[in-house]
Write a protein that holds these residues in place. Structure first.
Motif, PDB file in Angstrom:
ATOM      1  N   VAL A  24       0.802  -1.228   0.000  1.00 51.66           N
ATOM      2  CA  VAL A  24       0.000   0.000   0.000  1.00 51.66           C
ATOM      3  C   VAL A  24       0.835   1.278   0.000  1.00 51.66           C
ATOM      4  CG1 VAL A  24      -2.056  -1.033   1.030  1.00 51.66           C
ATOM      5  CG2 VAL A  24      -0.298  -0.079   2.503  1.00 51.66           C
ATOM      6  N   ASP A  25       2.122   1.179  -0.111  1.00 51.21           N
ATOM      7  CA  ASP A  25       2.947   2.374  -0.032  1.00 51.21           C
ATOM      8  C   ASP A  25       3.620   2.763  -1.341  1.00 51.21           C
ATOM      9  OD1 ASP A  25       2.428   2.802   2.690  1.00 51.21           O
ATOM     10  OD2 ASP A  25       3.932   1.330   3.249  1.00 51.21           O
ATOM     11  N   TYR A  26       3.624   1.896  -2.314  1.00 50.56           N
ATOM     12  CA  TYR A  26       4.315   2.186  -3.568  1.00 50.56           C
ATOM     13  C   TYR A  26       3.822   1.259  -4.673  1.00 50.56           C
ATOM     14  CZ  TYR A  26       7.028  -1.789  -1.862  1.00 50.56           C
ATOM     15  OH  TYR A  26       7.397  -3.016  -1.369  1.00 50.56           O
ATOM     16  N   LEU A  27       4.139   1.622  -5.897  1.00 54.08           N
ATOM     17  CA  LEU A  27       3.821   0.810  -7.070  1.00 54.08           C
ATOM     18  C   LEU A  27       5.023  -0.062  -7.377  1.00 54.08           C
ATOM     19  CD1 LEU A  27       1.722   0.373  -9.375  1.00 54.08           C
ATOM     20  CD2 LEU A  27       2.974   2.100 -10.646  1.00 54.08           C
ATOM     21  N   THR A  28       4.796  -1.338  -7.573  1.00 57.23           N
ATOM     22  CA  THR A  28       5.891  -2.260  -7.827  1.00 57.23           C
ATOM     23  C   THR A  28       5.559  -3.158  -9.015  1.00 57.23           C
ATOM     24  OG1 THR A  28       7.299  -3.983  -6.870  1.00 57.23           O
ATOM     25  CG2 THR A  28       5.015  -3.954  -6.153  1.00 57.23           C
ATOM     26  N   ASP A  29       6.595  -3.684  -9.631  1.00 59.33           N
ATOM     27  CA  ASP A  29       6.426  -4.661 -10.704  1.00 59.33           C
ATOM     28  C   ASP A  29       6.849  -6.057 -10.248  1.00 59.33           C
ATOM     29  OD1 ASP A  29       5.373  -2.970 -12.657  1.00 59.33           O
ATOM     30  OD2 ASP A  29       7.356  -2.262 -13.236  1.00 59.33           O
ATOM     31  N   GLU A  30       7.068  -6.219  -8.948  1.00 56.55           N
ATOM     32  CA  GLU A  30       7.400  -7.530  -8.409  1.00 56.55           C
ATOM     33  C   GLU A  30       6.252  -8.493  -8.675  1.00 56.55           C
ATOM     34  OE1 GLU A  30      10.278  -8.580  -6.885  1.00 56.55           O
ATOM     35  OE2 GLU A  30      11.045  -6.633  -7.512  1.00 56.55           O
ATOM     36  N   PRO A  31       6.529  -9.776  -8.832  1.00 57.41           N
ATOM     37  CA  PRO A  31       5.455 -10.733  -9.122  1.00 57.41           C
ATOM     38  C   PRO A  31       4.480 -10.926  -7.966  1.00 57.41           C
ATOM     39  CG  PRO A  31       7.617 -11.814  -9.143  1.00 57.41           C
ATOM     40  CD  PRO A  31       7.846 -10.373  -8.873  1.00 57.41           C
ATOM     41  N   LEU A  32       3.228 -11.159  -8.323  1.00 60.91           N
ATOM     42  CA  LEU A  32       2.145 -11.536  -7.405  1.00 60.91           C
ATOM     43  C   LEU A  32       1.929 -10.528  -6.269  1.00 60.91           C
ATOM     44  CD1 LEU A  32       2.833 -15.362  -7.309  1.00 60.91           C
ATOM     45  CD2 LEU A  32       1.145 -14.133  -8.667  1.00 60.91           C
ATOM     46  N   VAL A  33       1.646  -9.306  -6.670  1.00 55.13           N
ATOM     47  CA  VAL A  33       1.346  -8.229  -5.726  1.00 55.13           C
ATOM     48  C   VAL A  33      -0.016  -7.656  -6.073  1.00 55.13           C
ATOM     49  CG1 VAL A  33       1.997  -5.889  -4.990  1.00 55.13           C
ATOM     50  CG2 VAL A  33       3.770  -7.611  -5.338  1.00 55.13           C
ATOM     51  N   MET A  34      -0.796  -7.336  -5.045  1.00 54.37           N
ATOM     52  CA  MET A  34      -1.997  -6.527  -5.204  1.00 54.37           C
ATOM     53  C   MET A  34      -1.757  -5.295  -4.351  1.00 54.37           C
ATOM     54  SD  MET A  34      -5.101  -9.269  -5.195  1.00 54.37           S
ATOM     55  CE  MET A  34      -6.282  -8.225  -6.003  1.00 54.37           C
ATOM     56  N   GLY A  35      -2.018  -4.124  -4.912  1.00 55.64           N
ATOM     57  CA  GLY A  35      -1.681  -2.925  -4.174  1.00 55.64           C
ATOM     58  C   GLY A  35      -2.576  -1.740  -4.459  1.00 55.64           C
ATOM     59  N   CYS A  36      -2.388  -0.742  -3.615  1.00 62.53           N
ATOM     60  CA  CYS A  36      -3.089   0.533  -3.747  1.00 62.53           C
ATOM     61  C   CYS A  36      -2.096   1.602  -3.322  1.00 62.53           C
ATOM     62  CB  CYS A  36      -4.325   0.552  -2.854  1.00 62.53           C
ATOM     63  SG  CYS A  36      -5.300   2.064  -3.000  1.00 62.53           S
ATOM     64  N   THR A  37      -1.852   2.554  -4.203  1.00 62.36           N
ATOM     65  CA  THR A  37      -0.896   3.609  -3.902  1.00 62.36           C
ATOM     66  C   THR A  37      -1.327   4.904  -4.562  1.00 62.36           C
ATOM     67  OG1 THR A  37       1.462   4.141  -3.827  1.00 62.36           O
ATOM     68  CG2 THR A  37       0.640   3.136  -5.853  1.00 62.36           C
ATOM     69  N   GLN A  38      -0.810   6.002  -4.052  1.00 65.23           N
ATOM     70  CA  GLN A  38      -1.147   7.305  -4.610  1.00 65.23           C
ATOM     71  C   GLN A  38      -0.009   7.806  -5.481  1.00 65.23           C
ATOM     72  OE1 GLN A  38      -1.483  10.633  -1.885  1.00 65.23           O
ATOM     73  NE2 GLN A  38      -3.195  11.455  -3.059  1.00 65.23           N
ATOM     74  N   GLN A  39      -0.356   8.248  -6.681  1.00 65.94           N
ATOM     75  CA  GLN A  39       0.596   8.861  -7.602  1.00 65.94           C
ATOM     76  C   GLN A  39      -0.072  10.074  -8.232  1.00 65.94           C
ATOM     77  OE1 GLN A  39       1.734   5.763 -10.379  1.00 65.94           O
ATOM     78  NE2 GLN A  39       3.625   5.449  -9.254  1.00 65.94           N
ATOM     79  N   ASN A  40       0.582  11.210  -8.137  1.00 68.83           N
ATOM     80  CA  ASN A  40       0.039  12.446  -8.727  1.00 68.83           C
ATOM     81  C   ASN A  40      -1.403  12.709  -8.299  1.00 68.83           C
ATOM     82  OD1 ASN A  40       2.492  12.778 -10.131  1.00 68.83           O
ATOM     83  ND2 ASN A  40       1.756  11.470 -11.769  1.00 68.83           N
TER      84      ASN A  40
END
Length: 84
Positions: A24-40
């Motif tokens: 929940v703190d950053y955008l990643t391209d690591e495999p098998l992640v579900m996420g939510c992050t703020q950008q712009n």
């Protein structure tokens, strides 16, 4: 719900996300992640596949709407996994 409320709820409810890791703190391209992050000033809900690279599932302007949506997404995955 806010990001902090989401993180607390995720811990207390012990939601099964299968092989996915929640970020929940950053955008990643690591495999098998579900996420939510703020950008712009936009909240992005995303997932990555086994070979990496991310796909944006939804973009929302409001933190509360983003984490409500993300929670419902994880909850539906949890329900699917426990029924299988």
């Amino acid at each position: 719900m806010s990001k902090n409320e989401f993180q607390k709820k995720l811990k207390t409810e012990k939601i099964n996300t299968g092989e996915y890791i929640i970020v929940v703190d950053y955008l990643t391209d690591e495999p098998l992640v579900m996420g939510c992050t703020q950008q712009n000033e936009v909240w992005k809900i995303y997932e990555t596949k086994q070979r990496g690279g991310h796909t944006i599932i939804k973009e929302l302007a409001d933190e509360y709407a983003a984490f409500d949506y993300f929670y419902q997404l994880l909850l539906s995955r949890h329900n699917y996994l426990i029924q299988s």
